[in-house]
Structures are given as structure tokens and as C-alpha cells.
Design a protein around this motif. Structure first.
Motif, PDB file in Angstrom:
ATOM      1  N   LYS A  94       0.828  -1.204   0.000  1.00 42.04           N
ATOM      2  CA  LYS A  94       0.000   0.000   0.000  1.00 42.04           C
ATOM      3  C   LYS A  94       0.867   1.260   0.000  1.00 42.04           C
ATOM      4  O   LYS A  94       0.630   2.205  -0.751  1.00 42.04           O
ATOM      5  CB  LYS A  94      -0.935   0.017   1.221  1.00 42.04           C
ATOM      6  N   SER A  95       1.889   1.272   0.870  1.00 43.09           N
ATOM      7  CA  SER A  95       2.728   2.467   0.981  1.00 43.09           C
ATOM      8  C   SER A  95       3.615   2.638  -0.253  1.00 43.09           C
ATOM      9  O   SER A  95       3.870   3.762  -0.693  1.00 43.09           O
ATOM     10  CB  SER A  95       3.587   2.391   2.248  1.00 43.09           C
ATOM     11  N   THR A  96       4.079   1.511  -0.807  1.00 45.01           N
ATOM     12  CA  THR A  96       4.867   1.585  -2.040  1.00 45.01           C
ATOM     13  C   THR A  96       4.016   2.229  -3.131  1.00 45.01           C
ATOM     14  O   THR A  96       4.492   3.100  -3.873  1.00 45.01           O
ATOM     15  CB  THR A  96       5.282   0.160  -2.481  1.00 45.01           C
ATOM     16  N   PRO A 106       6.161   7.534   2.553  1.00 46.86           N
ATOM     17  CA  PRO A 106       6.069   6.795   3.817  1.00 46.86           C
ATOM     18  C   PRO A 106       7.145   5.719   3.910  1.00 46.86           C
ATOM     19  O   PRO A 106       7.796   5.388   2.914  1.00 46.86           O
ATOM     20  CB  PRO A 106       4.692   6.147   3.740  1.00 46.86           C
ATOM     21  N   LYS A 107       7.324   5.193   5.103  1.00 49.06           N
ATOM     22  CA  LYS A 107       8.287   4.121   5.310  1.00 49.06           C
ATOM     23  C   LYS A 107       7.785   2.846   4.626  1.00 49.06           C
ATOM     24  O   LYS A 107       6.598   2.521   4.711  1.00 49.06           O
ATOM     25  CB  LYS A 107       8.445   3.903   6.815  1.00 49.06           C
ATOM     26  N   ILE A 108       8.689   2.151   3.982  1.00 45.47           N
ATOM     27  CA  ILE A 108       8.350   0.905   3.283  1.00 45.47           C
ATOM     28  C   ILE A 108       9.308  -0.161   3.775  1.00 45.47           C
ATOM     29  O   ILE A 108      10.512   0.083   3.871  1.00 45.47           O
ATOM     30  CB  ILE A 108       8.511   1.103   1.751  1.00 45.47           C
ATOM     31  N   THR A 114       4.449  -1.855   9.016  1.00 49.81           N
ATOM     32  CA  THR A 114       5.448  -0.804   8.817  1.00 49.81           C
ATOM     33  C   THR A 114       4.773   0.547   9.006  1.00 49.81           C
ATOM     34  O   THR A 114       5.311   1.441   9.648  1.00 49.81           O
ATOM     35  CB  THR A 114       6.028  -0.886   7.389  1.00 49.81           C
ATOM     36  N   THR A 115       3.581   0.661   8.433  1.00 50.80           N
ATOM     37  CA  THR A 115       2.827   1.919   8.559  1.00 50.80           C
ATOM     38  C   THR A 115       2.050   1.896   9.870  1.00 50.80           C
ATOM     39  O   THR A 115       1.253   0.982  10.097  1.00 50.80           O
ATOM     40  CB  THR A 115       1.866   2.083   7.365  1.00 50.80           C
ATOM     41  N   LEU A 116       2.292   2.899  10.722  1.00 50.54           N
ATOM     42  CA  LEU A 116       1.619   2.945  12.027  1.00 50.54           C
ATOM     43  C   LEU A 116       0.620   4.084  12.140  1.00 50.54           C
ATOM     44  O   LEU A 116      -0.151   4.160  13.088  1.00 50.54           O
ATOM     45  CB  LEU A 116       2.661   3.060  13.144  1.00 50.54           C
ATOM     46  N   ALA A 134      -5.574   8.113   0.809  1.00 54.38           N
ATOM     47  CA  ALA A 134      -5.120   7.825   2.176  1.00 54.38           C
ATOM     48  C   ALA A 134      -4.597   6.395   2.253  1.00 54.38           C
ATOM     49  O   ALA A 134      -5.274   5.458   1.841  1.00 54.38           O
ATOM     50  CB  ALA A 134      -6.276   8.005   3.157  1.00 54.38           C
ATOM     51  N   ASP A 135      -3.370   6.252   2.742  1.00 54.11           N
ATOM     52  CA  ASP A 135      -2.755   4.938   2.975  1.00 54.11           C
ATOM     53  C   ASP A 135      -2.851   4.698   4.474  1.00 54.11           C
ATOM     54  O   ASP A 135      -2.369   5.509   5.267  1.00 54.11           O
ATOM     55  CB  ASP A 135      -1.290   5.020   2.510  1.00 54.11           C
ATOM     56  N   ILE A 136      -3.518   3.614   4.862  1.00 53.18           N
ATOM     57  CA  ILE A 136      -3.681   3.366   6.304  1.00 53.18           C
ATOM     58  C   ILE A 136      -2.941   2.086   6.708  1.00 53.18           C
ATOM     59  O   ILE A 136      -2.604   1.274   5.853  1.00 53.18           O
ATOM     60  CB  ILE A 136      -5.172   3.307   6.725  1.00 53.18           C
TER      61      ILE A 136
HETATM   62 MG    MG Z   1       2.532   0.711   4.756  1.00 56.78          MG
END
Ligand code: MG
Ligand code: GTP
Length: 262
Positions: A94-96, A106-108, A114-116, A134-136
């Protein structure tokens, strides 16, 4: 007149919902830039002794106390404002994906959760109206009972008009992606049935990996059968993203037309 205290102004982020702590009623949903809302009115300063002076009684000792202001307990809850919510299991990419289609970084990493905290990104796709994604944090089975990070972050996609459900078809995912799809939708409806009814586009991710690409026809056939739109993509290489972004912008345009008509 005695002195009144200055107003207590509490700045809050856009998207903050103000609820009465006792009843849970929504008092105000602050969705407009610069919007203000009075939670409790301040008191009035009392009349000071000067106000009781008369010609014969120049220095009265009598003064009035001020009247207290209102007080009230409220709950402040932030619900981000975005057009598209990206949902999926942890590690599905998702973050990628959001880092590929917007400027947010965001951190990947190749471990779950990984995503907090949610990330917001603006997607400017060709000459289309830009939209907010929005990436959750990832969601796992049993999240409604608190497994993983629970479902608390789902409130940040409650306002979106569209969900992008990301599935990991690669060997990095030890589970069956179709099973992931069904489980996550169950978690969604346990959190909020209305959220589960929101339109979803499905991203079949990581097709740069050969074993993922092999699974595409079978998975696509399943979504065709249940009449859902699924897009094979690689968030890493960008393959398939033009088709996905085209579909997202078309769907958003359709939704906003429908909203205007309603
Ligand atoms: Mg993530
Ligand atoms: N081969 C391949 N790997 C990918 C792709 N997208 C993401 N990954 C890898 O998958 C792992 C997880 O990626 P993230 O973007 O952090 O996944 P996430 O869904 O945000 O994960 P959480 O924040 O933990 O929920 C990382 O090692 C990425 O490099 C892709 O399209 N192809």
C-alpha cells in the motif's frame, strides 16, 4: 464590570469530529478550512464596586462575583478527508503504491505493520482533477477484536467515496489473496456496514514477480464473476498504474456527478 477571561481557542486539524462525551452525539464536524465552533460559552465578569458607587457612598465595599461559564466534556476524533482509501493486509504494498502515485514518502519495509499512522497523498493524474489518497495501516483477520493494530484506522477512510483494495499475489504473501479479500471485507463490515458497501476497485499487486503474474488470470476471472473491477499492477515498477489511475479518476468523476444529482 469585572474582567472576563479571554476566549480559549483550541486549534484542531481539518476533519475533526466533536462529540458530546456523555451522549456521543456529533456536535460538529469540522470539514472546512478556518471553520470555528463554540463548545461552551464563557462566563460574564461581575459588576465591580465602582458600579455601586453613589454620591453619598463613594467607596462601596460591595461588588458582584462573575457568573461562571458553561462547561462540557467533549470527545475530539480525527477523521481524515480523502477521496480514495487504500486498504489491505500488511505488506501488500500500500505504501509503495502511494509513494509511486503521489509525492508522499512513507516508510516501506518487508515486515508487517510498517505503517503505524495514516499517510495522505495528492495524486495529479494527467489533466484530471487532483485527488487525495489515504494509505492506512494494514488490517488482519480478527482486527475487530483488536488483532494487529485493530480497526481504529478505518475511521480515516469512512469519508472517502471509493476504496482501493490491494492484494498481494507474490510469494511474499503466504496466504491466498482471494481469502485475504474476503476476510478483509468481513472485518470492514464488522467495523461499519456502510463502509463495507462503498465501491471498491481491486489492485492485484506485485505482478513484476513471476509467480504473481501467473496468478493473474485466475484471480481476474474470480473478480469478473463477482462483477468487480480488478487491475493487475506493480507498485514497484509502475506497470498497470495508468490503467488503475484512469479507472480511479473515472469512478471519482462519476461519484461526484451522482452526489450533485442527489
Ligand atoms: Mg505501509
Ligand atoms: N516485488 C514487489 N514488491 C513490492 C511491491 N510493492 C511493495 N513491495 C514490497 O513489499 C514490502 C511491503 O511493502 P509496503 O509498501 O511497506 O507494504 P504496506 O502494505 O504499506 O505494509 P504495512 O504498512 O505493513 O501495512 C516491501 O518489501 C516492498 O518493497 C511490488 O509491486 N512488487
Amino acid at each position: 464590570m469585572g474582567r472576563s477571561s479571554p476566549d480559549l481557542v483550541l486549534p484542531v486539524p481539518l476533519g475533526t469530529v466533536v462529540r458530546d462525551a456523555e451522549t456521543g452525539d456529533v456536535l460538529k464536524d469540522l470539514t472546512l478550512e478556518g471553520e470555528t465552533f463554540v463548545i461552551a460559552r464563557g462566563g460574564l465578569g461581575g459588576r465591580g464596586n465602582a458600579r455601586f458607587a453613589t454620591s453619598t457612598h463613594q467607596a462601596p465595599r460591595h461588588a458582584e462575583p462573575g457568573r461562571p461559564g458553561e462547561s462540557r466534556w467533549v470527545l475530539l476524533e480525527l477523521k481524515l478527508i480523502a477521496d480514495v482509501g487504500i486498504i489491505g493486509y500488511p505488506n501488500v504494498g500500500k505504501s509503495t503504491l502511494i509513494s509511486k502515485i503521489s509525492a508522499v514518502r512513507p516508510k516501506i519495509a518487508d515486515y508487517p505493520f510498517t505503517t503505524l499512522a495514516p499517510n495522505l497523498g495528492v495524486v495529479s493524474w494527467r489533466d484530471q482533477r487532483p485527488f487525495v489518497v489515504a494509505d492506512i495501516p494494514g488490517i488482519i483477520e480478527g482486527a475487530h477484536q483488536g488483532a494487529g493494530l485493530g480497526l481504529q484506522f478505518l475511521r480515516h477512510v469512512q469519508r472517502t467515496s471509493l476504496l482501493l483494495h490491494v492484494l498481494d499475489l507474490s510469494a511474499l504473501n503466504p496466504r491466498d489473496p482471494l481469502e485475504d479479500y474476503r476476510i478483509l471485507n468481513r472485518e470492514l463490515s464488522l467495523f461499519d456496514p456502510e463502509l463495507a458497501r462503498k465501491p471498491q476497485l481491486i489492485a492485484l499487486n506485485k505482478i513484476d514477480a513471476p509467480e504473481a503474474r501467473e496468478k493473474v488470470p485466475g484471480v481476474e476471472a474470480y473478480f469478473k464473476r463477482i462483477k468487480k473491477s480488478a487491475y493487475p499492477i506493480s507498485g514497484l515498477t509502475g506497470e498497470g498504474l495508468p490503467e488503475l489511475l484512469g479507472a480511479l479518476t473515472r469512478r471519482l468523476a462519476k461519484n461526484s456527478q451522482k452526489e450533485k444529482a442527489d
